[in-house]
Every structure is written in C-alpha cells, then in structure tokens.
Motif scaffolding. Structure first.
Motif, mmCIF file in Angstrom:
data_model
loop_
_atom_site.group_PDB
_atom_site.id
_atom_site.type_symbol
_atom_site.label_atom_id
_atom_site.label_comp_id
_atom_site.label_asym_id
_atom_site.label_seq_id
_atom_site.Cartn_x
_atom_site.Cartn_y
_atom_site.Cartn_z
ATOM 1 N N LYS A 197 0.830 -1.212 0.000
ATOM 2 C CA LYS A 197 0.000 0.000 0.000
ATOM 3 C C LYS A 197 0.861 1.257 0.000
ATOM 4 O O LYS A 197 0.535 2.247 -0.662
ATOM 5 C CB LYS A 197 -0.930 -0.021 1.214
ATOM 6 N N HIS A 198 1.953 1.220 0.750
ATOM 7 C CA HIS A 198 2.862 2.371 0.771
ATOM 8 C C HIS A 198 3.413 2.630 -0.632
ATOM 9 O O HIS A 198 3.406 3.778 -1.117
ATOM 10 C CB HIS A 198 4.020 2.108 1.740
ATOM 11 N N ALA A 199 3.897 1.585 -1.287
ATOM 12 C CA ALA A 199 4.478 1.738 -2.618
ATOM 13 C C ALA A 199 3.442 2.238 -3.618
ATOM 14 O O ALA A 199 3.731 3.100 -4.462
ATOM 15 C CB ALA A 199 5.073 0.414 -3.080
ATOM 16 N N GLN A 200 2.223 1.714 -3.514
ATOM 17 C CA GLN A 200 1.151 2.148 -4.419
ATOM 18 C C GLN A 200 0.843 3.623 -4.219
ATOM 19 O O GLN A 200 0.676 4.384 -5.185
ATOM 20 C CB GLN A 200 -0.101 1.307 -4.180
ATOM 21 N N THR A 201 0.794 4.066 -2.956
ATOM 22 C CA THR A 201 0.495 5.468 -2.658
ATOM 23 C C THR A 201 1.590 6.388 -3.170
ATOM 24 O O THR A 201 1.328 7.425 -3.789
ATOM 25 C CB THR A 201 0.330 5.660 -1.140
#
Length: 646
Positions: free
Chosen positions: A318-322
């Motif tokens: 989720k961090h990478a996607q954000t």
C-alpha cells in the motif's frame, strides 16, 4: 578374416587416441589400479553385495596393475592386431553382438566406482559398444569416515542407495540425494518398490539422452545434478510422463539454470539499491507519450489479517502504491483456496510484469512460473537461493539483532538471555549469532539460551526460558495474529505474566517495494539480469532504510542513547557485527585478527558462536511448516540432521 577384425581396429584407434590425449595433458594414459589407491589388504574386509546390474560408465579401472598396458584410460585396447589379446577381444565382441555378454564380471566398488578383477576384456567390449549396464559380482570396500567432501558425499549416496537400490545416479553437492527425494515426494527412509525403481530408471534414461543431446556432456556437472534441477522446476511426475522430445524442449527453457549449477560463485548479492535513473534532457523538452502502468502482483500464502508477516508486506504494498501513484497498479493474490502454482499462473496471465511471492515456501512454484513466463520478473522473499530465473529479496536483519543483543547484554543482571528463533534457515543463524556477539560485547559474561518455536511452539519455547529464570528474551521479529501462541515479539522483559516490550525490529517493506518498483520502471532491474550470468539476491540493510529498530517506552533513555550509537555506526558502514576473530561452540576460531566476515560467509553460517547455549534442531524435530520451510531455504545442517545423527 579382415572384416572380422574391423571393430578391434576401430576400438584400437579410439584407445590410441585417448592414450595420446592423456599423455599430452601430462595425465596417466592407463587405467587406475585399486591396489595403488588403497592398501590391497583392504579388499579382504570388503562387503559382498552379490550379483548386481552396474552402470558401465562407473567402471573406471582394474583391481591390480598386472594388465595396465593392455588398456587405455577409457578401457579400450592398446595392444596390436595379431596378438592373442586381439583375438580374444574380437571373439568376445562377436559373442556380444550375437548373444550378449551374460556371465557376470567380478568387481570391487570403492567410492561408487568399480574396479575389475575378472572381465577386463568384457568391459572393454561393452564400453566400445556403448552398453548401459553389465551384471557384476560386487564387493564393496568401505572408506573410513572423515571430513573429506568426497567421503561425505559417498555416505550420502549409500543412504540413498540403501532404500532405493539405485546405483546409476550421481549427485555432486551435499544434501543432493535428500533434495532429490524431497522433490520426488519420497520419505528418506522409505524402501522403493520394484515398480518405482523401474519407473525411475526409465525417467533417468530418457532424461540422460535428452540432456546429452542438448549439450550436457560438455558441462562438468553430473546428469544427476541436472535431473534434480529439472525435477525441482517441473516435478517428478511430469518427468516420468514426458518423452525425450518434451524433455529437450524444457531443457532449452531452463538451460541457464542448469549451467548455473557449475559455478562456485553462483550468487550475485545486491547489497544496496541502484540509483534511480534521471530523465534525459531530451525527455524533459520533447513531448513523450506516457508509459503504460506497471502491473505488479503480490502473492500471499495467507490473508494479511491472519498473519503479522503478511500484514507487514501488505502495508508495504500500500505504501508503494500510494507513493508511486498511477505509475503502478498493484494487486493482491491469495493462495488460501487455490494452489500456489494456479495463483501464480493467474497472476501472470492477468498481465502482471512483476510478481512478488512473500514466502520461501513458494520458491519452487515461483521458479516454474518464471521459466514459463520469461517476460515476467518473479521475486521471492528468501535468501541464498541460486536460481537464475527467480530473483530473491531479503533484509540484513542480523544488523538489528546485533543492536538488540547489545541492549540485552547491557540490561541483564544475571548474564542469562533468551532467544526464540523460528526456523534454521539462511539469515536466521546469522541473527542468532549477531545477537549473541552483541550481548557479549556489552557483557562478556552473557550467555544466550536458544529455543525454537518450530520445535516446541512459540509459547512453550518462551515458557522453557522463563522456567530457567531467564527474563530478557528476543522473540520473533514481528507479531503474529491467528494460529500463533507466542507471548511477545521483539526484545522483551518477561516476568511471570508481565511482559514489557523494550525494542522491536522493523521491516520497512514499503521502502523496499518502492525501490524495487522504481528499478522496474526505469528498467534497471532488467539490465542487472542481462549483465550477469549468476543468480541475483537483493540483500539490503539499515543503510538502505529497509530495516530498523524502534524503542518502546519501557526502554530507559540511557539505553536508547547506547543503542543509537551502534545504530548510527551500522547505518554509516563503520559498525561491523561480525568482526573477527570469534569462537564457535565447537571451539573453532572464525577469521583472523581485526578482519570482518564477507556477506557470503554471514549468509551461509551453519554454526553457533560460543556463548550460545542450545543447538540447531534436527529435521525430524521440526513442525510440518518448519520442515516445508527448511526444504526450500534451510541450511544444509538442518536438512541433513536427524535424531539418530544420520
């Protein structure tokens, strides 16, 4: 009669050719004699195995040196035509062509090679004709056990041969025979049926033909080594059912993986992230079409809400996607209702160009997917795996463990510390040793008492330490949710029912995945693959920001400052957890004065340092999940050990 001696002439030419080649290389042009390798009296204590069918290519010499000048090192003749020897050889050849050689030869077996006492000319004829096997009365001469690699491999072969009765396959790496049995789904101590022996022989025969025709005879590795790699990718059942043509096609797909096994330095470690490529000047002034979004799949073996380990990876996704926004499209695939292979096939078919598999137990399925989908980059979260087609990624958690060890050593009054580890796999042993050496640096009297959650269960492992009046305990690196009974994680002070968390390792998977995805977007990750022929292992540490330590409120401020000193030194590269010399439990000295271990030495640790109280568990002591994990990425010692010491 001239025609009758045609084959002897041809055999003689081949023998003379081999003689000249060996002489030019400075090697002996004659057959080795067993009596010159070991004392002749050793034959008197040999074990008679009876009449067996033995592979012709493992017959390498004679028992005595009486007839050495009659044969070249390839067992083909050296004596001229018109001799009595030539007459007898030709007669044997004609007999073999018309009726076959049926009378058993007499041989001695030493280190899985055969030395002929009776039947040298018969072996010569069979070698010339390309025969596969020959009946032989076999006497085995057992070598004395030693630390020699050759002797150890031989005893591993004997264990395999005892149950399988297979004597024609040779694997050249420690643990290889057990790896073969695991890949076949066979227990180590299960006697093979006649039908299983026949089917294995057939599979080996067709594989060997396809392998040699594909160029395998030009490689140094054995057919058995190559066959093991094939089975690990495609499975034994598929090999059994495959024809020679299909095997050749599959071998072409995995040839880089096969060839990699020949290398001593098969793994290339990437210890720091590559710098992100800056856009060119032209790209900043000229209109360029927007590149398509990178599709990346994250494959979990269990739902994130059921596992702290998977939850950490999901937060990382989720961090990478954000951070990367519309440049990437990440999605989750679960293996709870389907097999790993099915899920991976779906992920590849859905157009994902990058697939992360977050458990080492998915390694073999990851490899198969990478082979079948060569345009997809597959990365498995594990360490020290020499697979060409699958990249692996992991963190240098031992750096944080060293800091926790320093903290624990500074806080203990008794000098008795506890450590609960999950699995005896690559990276975990380094974590134990780093913790112990850190504790020893802070408190030279410290002892680290080791327990394994994969043996006793996490709760019982911690209770076992508590019963020994050990209160400062390093447990696993992250919290688990369901299907877990552990009382704590990280470094804690446990006193009866009260648990005070002191410090915890932090896996920053978001940073890791962001950097990997960026390197995929700018094609760095593909150029790294093209520019090497080795397996790529990404092994980043605190300096890359992918792993760290956090302090709990219960940790005193002075202890925080103390730990921060070591944390800063590790991030800067000045601090070295494994400065040598230090000692193992066995009293061996590791390294020399004021040197440091290489990363390869750290990863491959299979020993415990001298202030650790405990042992590496045997394979049959491990839980089912523990065994499955060790099968994939366990240290060799754990794979080979059993309670009986076999």
């Amino acid at each position: 009669m001239v025609q009758d001696f045609y084959d002897y002439k041809e055999a003689l030419k081949l023998g003379q050719k081999d003689y000249r080649a060996k002489t030019a290389k400075g090697e002996s042009p004659y057959l080795p004699a067993l009596d010159e390798i070991i004392p002749p009296e050793r034959a008197l204590t040999g074990i008679r195995l009876g009449v067996l069918q033995i592979p012709v290519w493992f017959i390498v010499g004679t028992k005595t040196s009486g007839r050495l000048n009659a044969f070249a090192a390839n067992f083909l003749p050296l004596l001229d035509e018109g001799t009595e020897f030539a007459d007898k050889w030709e007669a044997l050849y004609r007999s073999h062509i018309s009726e076959g050689i049926r009378e058993p030869i007499k041989v001695y077996e030493y280190l899985n090679r055969y030395y002929v006492e009776e039947g040298n000319k018969r072996v010569s004829v069979l070698k010339y004709c390309g025969a596969y096997s020959v009946p032989a009365s076999v006497t085995r001469i057992m070598p004395e056990r030693s630390d020699s690699e050759e002797i150890q491999l031989y005893y591993e072969y004997l264990e395999f041969n005892r149950y399988s009765k297979i004597n024609f396959i040779e694997i050249s790496k420690h643990g290889g025979y057990r790896e073969l049995l695991r890949a076949m789904g066979k227990p180590f101590d299960d006697y093979w049926t006649i039908d299983e022996q026949r089917r294995f022989s057939g599979a080996y025969y067709y594989f060997e033909k396809a392998y040699v025709e594909s160029g395998g005879d030009k490689l140094k590795m054995t057919v058995g080594d190559a066959m093991l790699t094939y089975i690990q990718i495609y499975g034994y059942t598929e090999l059994e059912n495959a024809g020679e043509a299909e095997i050749r096609i599959n071998l072409r797909k995995i040839w880089e993986e096969i060839a990699l096994n020949e290398k001593d330095d098969a793994i290339e470690l990437k210890t720091v992230p590559s710098e992100e490529k800056k856009p060119s000047v032209l790209s900043m002034v000229l209109p360029i079409s927007k590149p398509p979004r990178l599709k990346a799949a994250f494959v979990y073996d269990i739902a994130p809400e059921k596992s702290g380990w998977v939850s950490d990876h999901e937060m990382g996704r989720k961090h990478a996607q954000t951070v990367l926004g519309d440049r990437v499209d990440t999605s989750v695939y679960l293996c709870e209702k389907k097999s790993v292979s099915e899920v991976l096939e779906t992920a590849a078919a859905d157009g994902n160009k990058l697939i992360f598999t977050t458990s080492p137990r998915m390694l073999n399925d990851s490899l198969r997917t990478a082979v079948e989908y060569p345009d997809v980059v597959v990365m498995n979260c594990s360490l020290n795996t020499s697979h060409r087609y699958v990249r692996t990624y992991y963190t240098r958690m031992y750096e944080v463990k060293f800091i926790l060890g320093v903290l624990a050593g500074s806080l203990t009054r008794s000098g008795r510390l506890g450590y609960v580890c999950d699995y005896p796999i690559y990276g975990q042993i380094a974590g134990i040793n780093a913790f112990a050496l850190g504790a020893q640096m802070a408190n030279p009297r410290s002892k680290v008492f080791l327990e394994w959650s994969s043996v006793k269960g996490a709760k019982e492992a911690a209770l076992s330490l508590s019963r020994q009046h050990i209160h400062i305990i390093s447990s696993q690196d992250t919290a688990r949710y369901t299907q877990d009974d552990r009382r704590s994680f990280g470094l804690s002070h446990i006193d009866h029912e009260k648990t005070d968390l002191l410090a915890v390792p932090v896996w920053k998977w978001g940073v890791y995945y962001e950097k990997i995805l960026r390197s995929m977007l700018d094609k760095t990750i593909k150029s790294e693959y093209v520019n090497t022929v080795r397996a790529l292992n990404y092994y980043w540490g605190m300096s890359a920001g992918v792993v760290d330590v956090e302090y709990a409120p219960a940790l005193p401020p002075a202890s925080r400052r103390y730990a921060d000193f070591f944390r800063s030194s590790l991030i800067s590269g000045v601090g070295k957890p494994f400065l040598t010399p230090f000692y193992t439990q066995n009293g061996d000295i590791i390294g020399s004065r004021q040197s440091e271990l290489t990363l390869e030495q750290i990863i491959s640790m299979d020993y415990l340092v001298d202030n650790v109280v405990g042992t590496i568990p045997s394979y049959d002591e491990l839980s089912k999940v523990g065994q499955e994990t060790v099968d994939m990425v366990g240290i060799l010692q754990a794979k080979m050990k059993s309670k009986e010491g076999n």
